[in-house]
Design an enzyme around this catalytic site. Structure first.
Site, mmCIF file in Angstrom:
data_model
loop_
_atom_site.group_PDB
_atom_site.id
_atom_site.type_symbol
_atom_site.label_atom_id
_atom_site.label_comp_id
_atom_site.label_asym_id
_atom_site.label_seq_id
_atom_site.Cartn_x
_atom_site.Cartn_y
_atom_site.Cartn_z
ATOM 1 N N GLY A 194 25.144 34.193 30.349
ATOM 2 C CA GLY A 194 25.191 34.335 31.598
ATOM 3 C C GLY A 194 23.699 34.402 32.229
ATOM 4 O O GLY A 194 22.674 34.724 31.373
ATOM 5 N N CYS A 221 21.928 46.233 41.512
ATOM 6 C CA CYS A 221 20.518 45.716 41.611
ATOM 7 C C CYS A 221 20.017 46.182 42.947
ATOM 8 O O CYS A 221 18.768 46.546 42.970
ATOM 9 C CB CYS A 221 20.560 44.187 41.338
ATOM 10 S SG CYS A 221 21.842 43.355 42.421
ATOM 11 N N ARG A 246 23.943 38.117 52.047
ATOM 12 C CA ARG A 246 23.657 37.231 51.141
ATOM 13 C C ARG A 246 22.808 35.933 51.883
ATOM 14 O O ARG A 246 23.239 35.497 52.981
ATOM 15 C CB ARG A 246 24.856 36.450 50.703
ATOM 16 C CG ARG A 246 24.513 35.598 49.306
ATOM 17 C CD ARG A 246 24.215 36.266 48.257
ATOM 18 N NE ARG A 246 25.340 36.889 47.687
ATOM 19 C CZ ARG A 246 25.012 37.710 46.616
ATOM 20 N NH1 ARG A 246 23.992 38.016 45.952
ATOM 21 N NH2 ARG A 246 26.049 38.463 46.015
ATOM 22 N N HIS A 306 15.918 40.035 45.631
ATOM 23 C CA HIS A 306 16.764 40.653 46.663
ATOM 24 C C HIS A 306 15.506 41.423 47.499
ATOM 25 O O HIS A 306 14.521 41.888 46.897
ATOM 26 C CB HIS A 306 17.390 41.698 46.262
ATOM 27 C CG HIS A 306 18.690 41.421 45.683
ATOM 28 N ND1 HIS A 306 19.036 39.807 45.625
ATOM 29 C CD2 HIS A 306 19.739 42.077 45.126
ATOM 30 C CE1 HIS A 306 20.389 39.808 44.987
ATOM 31 N NE2 HIS A 306 20.691 40.732 44.614
#
Length: 337
Positions: free
Chosen positions: A11, A126, A232, A239
């Site tokens: 991933g 995160c 988002r 980010h």
């Protein structure tokens, strides 16, 4: 040398963990790569050697020292089994983060917490990681009473499928076609979605509550007031966060710049006259947390505003996890006491 198993190796986060292990020259002896049955059999190259991905089972942890879980359901299913086999688990999922028996660690912020692990150490969300690094710098010199944060989160935070969806959707829209959303609830191309994860109490999302509860645990302050809005955005990596802090003591913008610049893991990029400030395009594939737009809150006597950008696949996930593994070696606490 230490035997390492990476679960979820195919991933987005798993791939990044392998890059970071190689870049930081982590002392890997035997390496095992695991994933779901669907990904088993894939070939992955690490330090010039080809490894075949195995299906995750309890047996793969036999004889291994450290298990790096890239996130997902595998953590709940196999994390305890890995500990039983003698592994220390460093987990990127949300499953163990708020467990009082599990340290939640950002190495620049609360490194000592790794010492009391009982076999599992959680990697924070995160967005939380990216926020608490500069928060800790400010807290150490001026205290922190309240935090208001708005995030602008890249699609890669939702995995490889989300990256592919943004690419395909953007192409379709530009060509006058359509690409129905599958990963996100709405079209993400040329759009913003103020909704990450499921809605929970008070109509805050799970992502927003993570930032509240995890920040308090990491900073050892259950009284800290934190409120978040997570969004988002159609960006591939990094980010970004607009953070407003109410401090206990007055701190000037200049002093804040100095404090932030001196803190481990932070790069201050703050020169408005030259239009210098952090942006995802220029912060991707880096491990630092970039801070700019540092200014005093014009509406609050002891308030501070700043803008933060970091690569959430690296510092927000993979790099933080490997840094935790490095702390285990530094503090000689790899084995459960």
């Amino acid at each position: 040398m230490y035997n390492v198993v990476v679960v979820g190796a195919t991933g987005a986060v798993g791939r990044e963990i392998l890059k970071v292990l190689e870049e930081r020259n982590f002392p890997v002896g035997e390496l095992r790569l695991c994933a779901t049955a669907r990904s088993a059999g894939k070939q992955v190259v690490f330090r010039g050697q080809t490894h075949t991905v195995e299906e995750t089972t309890p047996e793969v942890f036999e004889g291994m020292d450290i298990a790096l879980f890239a996130g997902g359901a595998a953590s709940k299913e196999f994390g305890p089994a890995a500990v039983e086999k003698g592994c220390v688990v460093i987990d990127n999922s949300s499953h163990f983060r708020l467990d009082p028996q599990v340290p939640l660690v950002v190495p620049e912020v609360n490194p000592e917490d790794v010492k009391w692990h009982r076999g599992i150490i959680a990697n924070p969300n995160c967005s939380t990681i990216i926020m608490v690094v500069p928060l800790k710098a400010i807290k150490d010199v001026a205290g922190v009473k309240r935090v208001v944060v708005s995030t602008y989160q890249a699609v890669s935070g939702a995995g490889l499928e989300a990256i592919e969806e943004l690419t395909a959707q953007t192409k379709a829209v530009l060509e006058g076609g359509e690409y129905p959303p599958k990963v996100f609830p709405y079209q993400i191309a040329f759009n913003l979605i103020p909704h990450i994860d499921v809605f929970q109490e008070m109509d805050y999302t799970k992502e927003e509550w993570k930032m509240v509860r995890e920040t308090r645990k990491i900073l050892h302050d259950e009284r800290l007031a934190v409120t978040a809005t997570t969004v988002r955005v159609p960006v591939y990596r990094c980010h970004s966060e607009a953070i407003n802090v109410e401090t206990e003591e007055k701190i000037s913008a200049q002093r804040a710049r100095e404090v932030l610049a001196a803190f481990p893991g932070i790069v201050v990029m703050d020169n408005p006259a030259q239009k210098e400030y952090p942006m995802p395009l220029y912060c991707a594939h880096r491990d630092e947390v970039f801070v700019g737009r540092i200014r005093e809150d014009n509406s609050l006597e002891r308030g501070l505003n700043f803008w933060v950008v970091a690569d959430q696949l690296r510092k927000g996930a993979a790099t933080n996890a490997v840094q935790i593994a490095e702390l285990l070696l530094e503090y000689r606490c790899l084995r459960v006491k």
